[in-house]
Design a protein around this motif. Structure first.
Motif, short mmCIF file in Angstrom:
data_model
loop_
_atom_site.label_atom_id
_atom_site.label_comp_id
_atom_site.label_asym_id
_atom_site.label_seq_id
_atom_site.Cartn_x
_atom_site.Cartn_y
_atom_site.Cartn_z
N PHE A 1 0.84 -1.19 0.00
CA PHE A 1 0.00 0.00 0.00
C PHE A 1 0.88 1.25 0.00
CE2 PHE A 1 -3.85 -2.42 1.25
CZ PHE A 1 -4.77 -1.76 0.47
N LEU A 2 1.95 1.23 0.78
CA LEU A 2 2.87 2.36 0.78
C LEU A 2 3.46 2.59 -0.61
CD1 LEU A 2 4.83 1.88 4.14
CD2 LEU A 2 3.13 3.63 3.62
N SER A 3 3.83 1.49 -1.28
CA SER A 3 4.41 1.62 -2.61
C SER A 3 3.40 2.18 -3.61
CB SER A 3 4.95 0.27 -3.10
OG SER A 3 3.90 -0.64 -3.37
N PHE A 4 2.14 1.75 -3.49
CA PHE A 4 1.10 2.28 -4.37
C PHE A 4 0.90 3.77 -4.11
CE2 PHE A 4 -0.63 -2.18 -4.75
CZ PHE A 4 -0.38 -2.30 -6.11
N GLY A 5 0.91 4.16 -2.83
CA GLY A 5 0.75 5.56 -2.49
C GLY A 5 1.88 6.41 -3.03
N LEU A 6 3.11 5.92 -2.89
CA LEU A 6 4.27 6.67 -3.41
C LEU A 6 4.23 6.75 -4.94
CD1 LEU A 6 7.10 5.24 -1.11
CD2 LEU A 6 6.16 7.58 -1.09
N LYS A 7 3.84 5.63 -5.56
CA LYS A 7 3.74 5.62 -7.02
C LYS A 7 2.71 6.63 -7.51
CE LYS A 7 2.99 2.48 -10.92
NZ LYS A 7 2.69 1.07 -11.32
N LEU A 8 1.58 6.69 -6.82
CA LEU A 8 0.53 7.65 -7.21
C LEU A 8 1.02 9.08 -6.98
CD1 LEU A 8 -2.32 8.27 -8.14
CD2 LEU A 8 -3.10 7.95 -5.79
N ALA A 9 1.69 9.33 -5.84
CA ALA A 9 2.16 10.68 -5.54
C ALA A 9 3.18 11.16 -6.56
CB ALA A 9 2.75 10.70 -4.13
N LEU A 10 3.98 10.25 -7.07
CA LEU A 10 5.05 10.62 -8.01
C LEU A 10 4.61 10.51 -9.46
CD1 LEU A 10 8.03 8.78 -6.27
CD2 LEU A 10 7.45 11.22 -6.14
N ALA A 11 3.36 10.11 -9.70
CA ALA A 11 2.88 9.89 -11.06
C ALA A 11 2.79 11.22 -11.81
CB ALA A 11 1.51 9.21 -11.06
N GLU A 12 3.17 11.17 -13.09
CA GLU A 12 2.99 12.34 -13.95
C GLU A 12 1.57 12.32 -14.51
OE1 GLU A 12 5.16 14.67 -14.37
OE2 GLU A 12 6.77 13.72 -13.21
N ARG A 13 1.12 13.45 -14.98
CA ARG A 13 -0.21 13.52 -15.58
C ARG A 13 -0.19 12.79 -16.91
NH1 ARG A 13 -1.77 17.87 -17.48
NH2 ARG A 13 -3.98 17.41 -17.41
#
Length: 211
Positions: free
Chosen positions: A199-211
């Motif tokens: 879940f932490l990795s998904f959260g970090l991935k979403l936070a760092l995602a580009e548009r």
């Protein structure tokens, strides 16, 4: 009908996309393993409700705002990422009372309403879901469709229905496996921490995602 084409391909693609692991699947599995299939199903129903909201928003053109406005996308993205990080940290840092390792292994019990809302928020606060519907569903709607929003809603409802079949199967199968396998308390605790880390990795991935 309604300008929809290649419906079997849409259904098959949607099922494969639902089967792919993600935050929604992990939430259902963790709750089913700790509280039984009814808990996983409650979370699944919340996820399904979130999907329907995304479908309605996309059909009405609201999701287009996320695709064109960097500010709107960033706000929703960071709220969703923070929520996923919160869930992951809660599971990763869970501590039970005393030396009860089994208590340490499971997320804190939640009511059906809380589980539904948790599933709803996990799905609803992910802007990539909204953008996914904008990118995926129109490929199966003819440019000459007489009512494109209605066709979009019909396809979204089909996608959500098939997704709910998979999510409830996941809830039941996870609960049965958890009951029959009966992993040791230590193993269950580590599995719970591993899910929290995901879940932490998904959260970090979403936070760092580009548009």
């Amino acid at each position: 009908m309604l300008g929809i084409h290649d419906l079997p391909l849409f259904i098959a693609s949607g099922l494969l996309l639902n089967i792919a692991p993600g935050p929604d699947s992990l939430l259902i599995m963790s709750r089913s393993a700790s509280q039984g299939w009814r808990a996983g199903s409650a979370a699944a129903l919340g996820i399904g409700a979130g999907t329907l909201i995304h479908v309605a928003a996309a059909a009405l053109g609201l999701s287009a705002l996320l695709a064109t406005s960097a500010t709107a996308f960033s706000v929703v993205k960071y709220i969703g990422a923070a929520y996923l990080l919160y869930i992951g940290a809660s599971m990763l840092l869970k501590r039970g009372a005393g030396n009860d390792a089994a208590e340490m292994a499971a997320p804190a019990p939640a009511s059906q309403r809380q589980l539904f809302l948790q599933g709803l928020m996990t799905n609803l606060l992910n802007p990539k879901v909204a953008l996914f519907f904008l990118a995926f569903v129109p490929q199966f709607i003819s440019p000459e469709a007489p009512n494109k929003p209605l066709a979009f809603i019909v396809l979204g409802a089909i996608f959500d229905f098939n997704g709910m079949l998979w999510c409830h199967f996941l809830a039941v199968s996870t609960a049965l496996a958890s009951t029959r396998l009966r992993p040791s308390a230590r193993l269950a605790a580590w599995l719970n921490r591993a899910i929290g880390a995901l879940f932490l990795s998904f959260g970090l991935k979403l936070a760092l995602a580009e548009r």
